[in-house]
Enzyme design. Structure first.
Site, PDB file in Angstrom:
ATOM      1  N   GLY A  54       9.210  12.790  -8.825  1.00  0.00           N
ATOM      2  CA  GLY A  54       8.953  13.879  -7.878  1.00  0.00           C
ATOM      3  C   GLY A  54       7.489  13.859  -7.479  1.00  0.00           C
ATOM      4  O   GLY A  54       6.686  13.151  -8.099  1.00  0.00           O
ATOM      5  N   LYS A  67      -0.318   8.824  -8.989  1.00  0.00           N
ATOM      6  CA  LYS A  67       0.576   9.134 -10.119  1.00  0.00           C
ATOM      7  C   LYS A  67      -0.035   8.631 -11.425  1.00  0.00           C
ATOM      8  O   LYS A  67      -0.064   9.322 -12.429  1.00  0.00           O
ATOM      9  CB  LYS A  67       1.877   8.384  -9.911  1.00  0.00           C
ATOM     10  N   GLN A  96      -5.727  -0.234  -0.878  1.00  0.00           N
ATOM     11  CA  GLN A  96      -4.682  -1.089  -0.280  1.00  0.00           C
ATOM     12  C   GLN A  96      -3.818  -1.720  -1.383  1.00  0.00           C
ATOM     13  O   GLN A  96      -3.612  -1.094  -2.397  1.00  0.00           O
ATOM     14  CB  GLN A  96      -5.259  -2.140   0.659  1.00  0.00           C
ATOM     15  N   GLY A 103      -6.093   5.970   1.842  1.00  0.00           N
ATOM     16  CA  GLY A 103      -5.799   7.398   1.983  1.00  0.00           C
ATOM     17  C   GLY A 103      -4.985   7.841   0.804  1.00  0.00           C
ATOM     18  O   GLY A 103      -3.920   7.304   0.569  1.00  0.00           O
ATOM     19  N   HIS A 104      -5.533   8.753   0.002  1.00  0.00           N
ATOM     20  CA  HIS A 104      -4.667   9.321  -1.015  1.00  0.00           C
ATOM     21  C   HIS A 104      -4.743  10.823  -0.966  1.00  0.00           C
ATOM     22  O   HIS A 104      -5.796  11.410  -0.760  1.00  0.00           O
ATOM     23  CB  HIS A 104      -4.917   8.796  -2.431  1.00  0.00           C
ATOM     24  N   THR A 164      -5.769  -6.629   5.002  1.00  0.00           N
ATOM     25  CA  THR A 164      -7.080  -6.017   5.140  1.00  0.00           C
ATOM     26  C   THR A 164      -8.114  -7.094   4.793  1.00  0.00           C
ATOM     27  O   THR A 164      -7.753  -8.230   4.486  1.00  0.00           O
ATOM     28  CB  THR A 164      -7.198  -4.747   4.267  1.00  0.00           C
ATOM     29  N   GLY A 204       0.806  -1.219   0.000  1.00  0.00           N
ATOM     30  CA  GLY A 204       0.000   0.000   0.000  1.00  0.00           C
ATOM     31  C   GLY A 204       0.834   1.261   0.000  1.00  0.00           C
ATOM     32  O   GLY A 204       2.065   1.215   0.174  1.00  0.00           O
ATOM     33  N   ASP A 205       0.168   2.373  -0.252  1.00  0.00           N
ATOM     34  CA  ASP A 205       0.814   3.684  -0.267  1.00  0.00           C
ATOM     35  C   ASP A 205       1.898   3.784  -1.326  1.00  0.00           C
ATOM     36  O   ASP A 205       2.891   4.494  -1.140  1.00  0.00           O
ATOM     37  CB  ASP A 205       1.389   4.021   1.120  1.00  0.00           C
ATOM     38  N   GLY A 228      -1.731   8.778  10.162  1.00  0.00           N
ATOM     39  CA  GLY A 228      -0.569   9.596  10.526  1.00  0.00           C
ATOM     40  C   GLY A 228       0.587   8.775  11.086  1.00  0.00           C
ATOM     41  O   GLY A 228       1.621   9.321  11.462  1.00  0.00           O
ATOM     42  N   GLY A 267       1.506   5.121  -4.184  1.00  0.00           N
ATOM     43  CA  GLY A 267       1.318   6.363  -4.943  1.00  0.00           C
ATOM     44  C   GLY A 267       0.520   6.119  -6.219  1.00  0.00           C
ATOM     45  O   GLY A 267       0.938   6.505  -7.302  1.00  0.00           O
ATOM     46  N   LYS A 268      -0.667   5.512  -6.042  1.00  0.00           N
ATOM     47  CA  LYS A 268      -1.494   5.202  -7.223  1.00  0.00           C
ATOM     48  C   LYS A 268      -1.941   6.475  -7.942  1.00  0.00           C
ATOM     49  O   LYS A 268      -2.203   6.472  -9.132  1.00  0.00           O
ATOM     50  CB  LYS A 268      -2.744   4.419  -6.807  1.00  0.00           C
ATOM     51  N   ASN A 313     -10.407   3.146   4.901  1.00  0.00           N
ATOM     52  CA  ASN A 313      -9.061   2.800   5.404  1.00  0.00           C
ATOM     53  C   ASN A 313      -8.000   3.280   4.434  1.00  0.00           C
ATOM     54  O   ASN A 313      -6.830   3.367   4.774  1.00  0.00           O
ATOM     55  CB  ASN A 313      -8.924   1.285   5.619  1.00  0.00           C
ATOM     56  N   THR A 334      -1.519   8.586   5.546  1.00  0.00           N
ATOM     57  CA  THR A 334      -2.511   9.639   5.266  1.00  0.00           C
ATOM     58  C   THR A 334      -3.743   9.457   6.145  1.00  0.00           C
ATOM     59  O   THR A 334      -4.390  10.421   6.531  1.00  0.00           O
ATOM     60  CB  THR A 334      -2.980   9.557   3.787  1.00  0.00           C
TER      61      THR A 334
HETATM   62  P1  IMP Z   1      -7.807  -2.458   8.047  1.00  0.00           P
HETATM   63  O1  IMP Z   1      -7.890  -2.351   6.553  1.00  0.00           O
HETATM   64  O2  IMP Z   1      -8.160  -1.174   8.749  1.00  0.00           O
HETATM   65  O3  IMP Z   1      -8.585  -3.628   8.582  1.00  0.00           O
HETATM   66  O4  IMP Z   1      -6.272  -2.750   8.441  1.00  0.00           O
HETATM   67  C1  IMP Z   1      -5.636  -3.978   8.093  1.00  0.00           C
HETATM   68  C2  IMP Z   1      -4.187  -3.735   7.674  1.00  0.00           C
HETATM   69  O5  IMP Z   1      -4.142  -3.068   6.424  1.00  0.00           O
HETATM   70  C3  IMP Z   1      -3.390  -2.866   8.667  1.00  0.00           C
HETATM   71  O6  IMP Z   1      -2.066  -3.333   8.719  1.00  0.00           O
HETATM   72  C4  IMP Z   1      -3.421  -1.492   8.000  1.00  0.00           C
HETATM   73  O7  IMP Z   1      -2.341  -0.692   8.393  1.00  0.00           O
HETATM   74  C5  IMP Z   1      -3.350  -1.883   6.546  1.00  0.00           C
HETATM   75  N1  IMP Z   1      -3.929  -0.869   5.644  1.00  0.00           N
HETATM   76  C6  IMP Z   1      -5.240  -0.609   5.448  1.00  0.00           C
HETATM   77  N2  IMP Z   1      -5.390   0.376   4.548  1.00  0.00           N
HETATM   78  C7  IMP Z   1      -4.159   0.736   4.133  1.00  0.00           C
HETATM   79  C8  IMP Z   1      -3.671   1.683   3.184  1.00  0.00           C
HETATM   80  O8  IMP Z   1      -4.409   2.401   2.502  1.00  0.00           O
HETATM   81  N3  IMP Z   1      -2.312   1.744   3.071  1.00  0.00           N
HETATM   82  C9  IMP Z   1      -1.471   0.944   3.770  1.00  0.00           C
HETATM   83  N4  IMP Z   1      -1.886   0.050   4.667  1.00  0.00           N
HETATM   84  C10 IMP Z   1      -3.219  -0.066   4.839  1.00  0.00           C
END
Ligand code: IMP
Length: 430
Positions: free
Chosen positions: A414, A18, A223, A40-41, A238, A12-13, A301, A15-16, A38, A298
């Site tokens: 960048g 882009k 995710q 965050g972008h 997740t 995850g994260d 935090g 940087g989709k 859950n 995001t």
């Molecule tokens: P949940 O999706 O809140 O049930 O969390 C399950 C796992 O997925 C945890 O380790 C979270 O930190 C991770 N997770 C959920 N959403 C994201 C995301 O957008 N980016 C990175 N990790 C995520």
């Protein structure tokens, strides 16, 4: 009928945004097919920064129809908070479509997510606490609430009461919490129903018509592959299908309609929450990646765990998702390193693994086998073609392309939306 799926190839994260930015105005529909708030972008447009959690990023692109598919779990309070924040900034949100079959996250899902995590103590998953897991558990258990239930008060009340009958026992007797009132839950949900009604649709049918009419439809995974409930590092995942197959079940389009699968992969690796992570760094290099890459969640935090590029994971993702193109993001973050280690395989108890070990215990014990590549020190943020990159950066990209299972079509150099090197058009002929 070009259906293109974008997935995260790591944890995850990646940087989709882009890739979505790059496709921008050429896309007619952007579909979210899994997960909920859950995700965050952060999207930067001009000097405005937007943090979205639940809404598909396409909501910010004029002309695009954003769709929340049936595979998503919708926290209706968050949905309207995000919509209201965008409306206040002058964004037209009137095109949003929400599947009648999407499931709802309620007060009791959020509460259960938090109390179960606390109860697990050192064995906790590190969830985002947004109620995602409990909402999907109810869906699979066939006691979930769907968007369409909001329009039949009797049915809604029956379902909430049935769900709370059991959950209140758990909350009170096991977790020592107060019982949740069914009336309050129903009232809260109903207070949004009329506002939601015009957005609710048979989104599977609408997407089918759109694809038949030759529209460009982008399916954007929340995710990532290693957090997928089937293919990720279970149980540290997740609760939804974050891989390309999820685009089909989570939206109601046939798998044969997908023509392109774009995997987003960071030039290094990050992870939020608990679970195995073979290339994780606990030294100054990890700190370097965190601060240079601004690796903080995001949604929550939380500082992200950071490590080197892991090629077996990229290869695994390429295979599980059928990746046709990779977008390699954040290459600029590596600028300034003398040498850059890349994990090419693992060693588990003296045995070399070139692919992801199938056993969870093996993966927990996997030690990365590294190859080192020379770094570069020149600023690369101005590069717009592959030849503009320092030779060492070119070689790094070519080396990881060779061992990652698919071609690298775009390179992020960048944070800005234009800071990319495009080697192959993501919508062009393949
Ligand atoms: P949940 O999706 O809140 O049930 O969390 C399950 C796992 O997925 C945890 O380790 C979270 O930190 C991770 N997770 C959920 N959403 C994201 C995301 O957008 N980016 C990175 N990790 C995520």
């Amino acid at each position: 009928m070009p259906a293109i799926v974008i997935i995260g190839a790591q944890w995850g994260d990646e940087g989709k945004g882009k890739a979505t930015d790059l496709l921008g105005s050429r896309i007619d529909y952007v579909v979210k097919f899994n997960g909920g708030n859950n995700a965050g972008h952060t999207v930067v447009i001009g000097n405005q920064k937007y943090a979205l959690h639940l809404l598909p990023s396409g909501i910010l692109t004029p002309g695009v129809t954003p769709v929340i598919g049936n595979g998503v779990v919708v926290d209706i309070e968050v949905l309207f908070d995000e919509l209201d924040a965008l409306i206040a900034r002058g964004v037209d949100v009137s095109k949003l479509r929400v599947s009648a079959n999407a499931h709802l996250i309620t007060h009791y899902h959020r509460t259960l997510d938090k109390v179960t995590e606390r109860f697990l103590g050192s064995r906790s998953i590190g969830t985002t606490g947004r109620g995602i897991g409990p909402a999907y558990a109810d869906k699979i258990n066939r006691v979930g609430l769907r968007v369409q239930d909001l329009f039949d008060e009797n049915i809604l009340r029956q379902k909430v009461e049935a769900a709370l009958d059991q959950k209140n026992h758990l909350l009170v007797k096991i977790y020592n919490r107060r019982a949740i009132s069914a009336d309050e839950v129903v009232e809260t949900l109903l207070s949004y129903a009329e506002r939601l009604r015009p957005m609710v649709a048979d989104t599977a049918l609408e997407l089918h018509h759109a694809l038949e009419a030759g529209k460009n439809v982008l399916f954007e995974a929340g995710q990532a592959t290693m957090l997928d409930v089937d293919h990720g590092t279970y149980p540290f995942v997740t609760s939804s299908s974050a891989t390309a197959g999820g685009a089909s079940t989570g939206s109601g389009i046939g798998p044969g309609q997908i023509s392109r699968v774009v995997g987003i992969v960071k030039a290094y690796t990050t992870r939020v929450g608990a679970g195995p992570f073979p290339t994780e760094l606990f030294d100054a290099s990890g700190e370097f990646l965190r601060s240079q890459g601004f690796e903080f969640g995001t949604t929550t935090g939380r500082p992200r765990r950071c490590g080197w590029y892991d090629a077996p994971i990229a290869r695994y993702s390429a295979r599980i998702n059928g990746v046709t193109d990779f977008v390699l993001t954040k290459l600029d973050v590596l600028t300034g390193l003398e040498t850059i280690p890349v994990c090419v395989a693992y060693e588990v108890d003296g045995v070399r693994f070139d692919e992801m070990p199938v056993s969870q215990s093996d993966f927990h014990h996997a030690k990365p086998i590294y190859e080192e590549f020379p770094g570069w020190s020149d600023d690369i943020t101005g590069a717009r073609s592959f030849d503009d990159l320092p030779v060492a950066a070119q070689n790094y990209v070519l080396a990881i392309e060779k061992i990652s299972g698919s071609r690298i079509s775009v390179i992020g150099v960048g944070p800005g939306r234009d800071e990319v090197v495009v080697r192959h058009d993501l919508l062009g002929d393949w």
